[in-house]
Design an enzyme around this catalytic site. Structure first.
Site, PDB file in Angstrom:
ATOM      1  N   TYR A 176      90.497  41.629 139.289  1.00 17.29           N
ATOM      2  CA  TYR A 176      89.458  42.344 138.554  1.00 17.29           C
ATOM      3  C   TYR A 176      88.145  42.235 139.315  1.00 17.29           C
ATOM      4  O   TYR A 176      87.820  41.173 139.864  1.00 17.29           O
ATOM      5  CB  TYR A 176      89.270  41.751 137.151  1.00 17.29           C
ATOM      6  CG  TYR A 176      88.070  42.332 136.414  1.00 17.29           C
ATOM      7  CD1 TYR A 176      88.211  43.463 135.612  1.00 17.29           C
ATOM      8  CD2 TYR A 176      86.793  41.783 136.554  1.00 17.29           C
ATOM      9  CE1 TYR A 176      87.124  44.017 134.949  1.00 17.29           C
ATOM     10  CE2 TYR A 176      85.705  42.329 135.899  1.00 17.29           C
ATOM     11  CZ  TYR A 176      85.871  43.441 135.106  1.00 17.29           C
ATOM     12  OH  TYR A 176      84.796  43.994 134.475  1.00 17.29           O
ATOM     13  N   GLU A 187      83.420  49.362 137.777  1.00 14.08           N
ATOM     14  CA  GLU A 187      84.487  48.441 137.372  1.00 14.08           C
ATOM     15  C   GLU A 187      85.796  48.894 137.991  1.00 14.08           C
ATOM     16  O   GLU A 187      86.212  50.041 137.804  1.00 14.08           O
ATOM     17  CB  GLU A 187      84.608  48.396 135.852  1.00 14.08           C
ATOM     18  CG  GLU A 187      85.641  47.385 135.359  1.00 14.08           C
ATOM     19  CD  GLU A 187      85.724  47.340 133.843  1.00 14.08           C
ATOM     20  OE1 GLU A 187      85.563  46.259 133.269  1.00 14.08           O
ATOM     21  OE2 GLU A 187      85.957  48.410 133.237  1.00 14.08           O
TER      22      GLU A 187
END
Length: 396
Positions: free
Chosen positions: A118, A206
């Site tokens: 992530y 993101e």
């Protein structure tokens, strides 16, 4: 301003971020053509078929499928296009899928195991600096990782004067447990991502997951980007990336009227001049037993036109049982605002719900008299307490 995954990946690619080869489609026939283009460019005949909506959790909702042949590409395209995709971010109402992304599968045999990470870049408002947030737990909701395993979330703060430094990109790659080719790939990936964030004037980038392929290539398997609306003059071409299908119709209408409007779930509409006063007004509504139905800032130069537009937008919400107009007469005089409110009220037509008008500042008393003598179903107030008491009265 949010943009779609396929748009975000095209933007990142311009800054040297490695993304899968893919093309967008809006019909099953176009999906087949897109799949063949991907195969011609990559030699890969496995594809990901991905719904394009402004929400996460698409895979869990059935909006992401892996096709092993052209027939499956066509089938999944037919299934996903036009579907009402419900995820944890859309709410129970879901969102209709108008476009899909057909891109190469990034799963293939190789000498090393695949990994998912992530990574995001955003502003740390406490320090006023951008930070890279990253974790070894890719493919999961970062909120769940933060709650259950917070020690697996790392951050790297970026100094605004010098940007991200080589020792920082290396530390990120080290904390993710990478080595060799993948280590070097990750340092370049992070550097390119930070450049894209700063030069595109994004408020959020993101990537979940950042994918390490079986041949140690680091690739953005997914991409979410939010752009700063106030910086669009720096990149006027980004305005074309806006998808009105993904936005609330009343918010779109408000933006066309140059009104700052955000729809909420309450029962008391509010119309205010100034963002800070709008926040205080929503607090008043809440403390008085109501729930704010919206945030609406008509700006410092409120007039009959803007007030009328604001009334029309608020009244489209069937949940609204009352409207609180809270105006501070600084740039504009309260008596002129009051006259504008009366005019707008008459132009809108019959309004069946009570309207509370609180005027404070230049010529507030004159403004109150105009409201009181208008003969309309409007309650006037000068102090915040008077406005709060009236909200409590009409809500109950």
């Amino acid at each position: 301003m949010n943009i779609h995954e396929y748009q975000a990946k095209a933007l990142l690619k311009n800054y040297g971020v490695y993304v899968p080869e893919g093309f967008v489609a809006d019909t099953p026939e176009a999906a087949i053509q897109a799949a063949m283009l991907v195969k011609d460019k990559t030699g890969i005949d496995n594809w990901a078929v991905k719904a394009q909506i402004h929400a996460g959790g698409r895979g869990k909702g059935g909006g992401v499928k892996i096709a092993k042949n052209i027939e499956e590409v066509q089938k999944y395209a037919k299934d996903i296009l036009g579907m009402n995709l419900v995820t944890h971010q859309t709410g129970p109402q879901g969102k209709k899928v108008h476009k899909i992304l057909i891109e190469q599968s990034i799963y293939f045999p190789g000498p090393s195991p695949v990994k998912e990470y992530y990574m995001s870049i955003l502003l740390n408002r406490q320090t006023g600096r951008n930070i890279v947030m990253y974790s070894t737990e890719g493919g999961m909701d970062i909120e769940a990782v933060a709650e259950k395993t917070p020690h697996l979330i790392f951050t790297e703060e970026i100094h605004p004067g010098v940007g991200i430094q080589p020792f920082q990109t290396k530390r990120i790659a080290f904390n993710l447990g990478l080595e060799g080719k993948a280590f070097k790939q990750m340092t370049k990936f992070v550097e390119a991502l930070c450049t894209a964030f700063e030069e595109s004037y994004a408020t959020l980038i993101e990537i979940n997951p950042v994918f390490k392929t079986s041949n140690d290539v680091i690739i953005a398997a997914d991409a979410k980007i939010a752009l700063d609306d106030n910086a669009l003059f720096k990149h006027p071409e980004y305005a074309n990336l806006r998808d009105f299908h993904e936005e609330d119709p009343t918010e779109v209408e408000a933006s066309q009227q140059n009104l700052n409007f955000i729809k909420l779930d309450g029962n008391v509409g509010c119309m205010v001049n100034g963002a800070g006063l709008a926040m205080a007004t929503m607090d008043i509504i809440k403390l008085s037993g109501g729930e704010p139905a919206n945030f609406l800032d008509v700006g410092g130069s409120a007039n009959a036109t803007t007030v009328e537009a604001g009334f029309k937008i608020i009244l489209k919400d069937p949940k609204v049982k009352a409207i609180l107009v809270n105006i501070f007469g600084g740039i504009v005089r309260c008596d002129r605002v009051a006259s504008g409110i009366v005019e707008a009220y008459k132009n809108v037509g019959e309004i069946k719900i009570p309207i509370i008008v609180r005027l404070q500042g230049t010529n507030a008393e004159k403004g109150k008299k105009i409201i009181d003598n208008s003969g309309l179903k409007v309650y006037s107030a000068i102090t915040l307490q008077e406005a709060a008491d009236l909200v409590k009265k009409v809500v109950k």
